[in-house]
Design an enzyme around this catalytic site. Structure first.
Site, PDB file in Angstrom:
ATOM      1  N   ASP A  11       0.859  -1.177   0.000  1.00  0.00           N
ATOM      2  CA  ASP A  11       0.000   0.000   0.000  1.00  0.00           C
ATOM      3  C   ASP A  11       0.897   1.230   0.000  1.00  0.00           C
ATOM      4  OD1 ASP A  11      -2.250  -1.580   0.141  1.00  0.00           O
ATOM      5  OD2 ASP A  11      -2.389  -1.485   2.312  1.00  0.00           O
ATOM      6  N   ASP A 130     -13.583  -4.098  -1.911  1.00  0.00           N
ATOM      7  CA  ASP A 130     -13.422  -3.911  -0.469  1.00  0.00           C
ATOM      8  C   ASP A 130     -14.792  -4.128   0.151  1.00  0.00           C
ATOM      9  OD1 ASP A 130     -10.765  -3.235  -0.871  1.00  0.00           O
ATOM     10  OD2 ASP A 130     -11.183  -1.094  -1.017  1.00  0.00           O
TER      11      ASP A 130
END
Length: 257
Positions: A11, A130
């Site tokens: 990330d 997500d």
């Protein structure tokens, strides 16, 4: 039986690798190019780079970083974050990415999935979901956009089916509830989505021990992704592959030099 894949996820925010818990409380985890080089040596099967603030901040893609990584890496890698158009996706693929991950923009305009799949084939069109579990007696999950911060009003399983129908060649499935907790993947979520679509599913969110990866494969995942357990040295790729092999899941191993 198909070989399973271990996928470290990097990330990226502000040019650095970061990691948090449930998408919050971010900590610095190093330089992305150095991390990529190290994971390639450690036996990772693929990598995934996600610019976690790109959609929130309406910024562009990571093309410059992709070019740097592509010069250093011999394994496939996916890139996502801020992919809002076909030209964004094309820039990433031309820079050296093997797959482009779409999330927020695909929810806003699902036609983007088909358009990206037409560039180099469905294998390069990765749909990131997500998902957050809904309270209630029946297992159900709602899709979130903008880095997991906004409910999109879509059922995760139904959205996965639609995305594959539009050309997505793989699903990156993240449990927001489990992200960064180390408590294990959401196996019900993995089973629900992998049973509903004919393409590979990458399990994400919750890895904390080698057996968690094997559990994800048993639930139907073709690959399992993790970040903090690898970044901060809790686990190595080799430890995870040893456990998965012991559980009967075939793994790729790096060639001896």
């Amino acid at each position: 039986m198909l070989t399973r894949r271990i996928v470290p996820c990097l990330d990226v925010k502000g040019g650095r690798v970061v990691k948090g818990v449930r998408f919050e409380e971010l900590r610095d985890a190093g330089d992305p190019v150095e991390q990529a080089r190290a994971y390639g040596r450690a036996g990772a099967d693929e990598l995934c780079f996600l610019d976690i603030s790109a959609s929130l901040e309406s910024r562009g893609t990571l093309a410059a970083l992709v070019e740097r990584v592509a010069r250093e890496l011999s394994i496939p890698f996916a890139v996502g974050g801020g992919v809002r158009s076909v030209s964004d996706a094309e820039a990433l693929l031309r820079a050296g990415a093997d797959k482009v991950s779409m999330n927020t923009a695909a929810l806003a305009d699902p036609r983007l999935i088909t358009q990206v799949a037409r560039l180099t084939g469905s294998q390069s069109a990765l749909l990131a979901i997500d998902a957050k579990r809904l309270a209630g007696p029946t297992a159900a999950w709602v899709v979130h956009s903008h880095g997991g911060t906004r409910p999109a009003g879509r059922d995760a399983v139904a959205w996965a089916r639609e995305a594959v129908g539009r050309g997505a060649g793989e699903i990156l499935l993240t449990s927001i509830d489990r992200d960064g907790t180390g408590s294990g993947f959401d196996l019900e979520l993995i089973h629900a989505v992998s049973s509903a679509v004919p393409v590979p599913v990458i399990a994400s969110g919750g890895a904390g021990a080698p057996e968690h990866f094997a559990d994800a494969f048993a639930a139907g995942a073709s690959a399992a992704l993790a970040a903090s357990v690898f970044h901060f040295g809790t686990l190595t790729v080799a430890q995870v592959k040893d456990e998965c092999t012991r559980r009967g899941f075939p793994m790729r191993w790096p060639l001896e030099e």
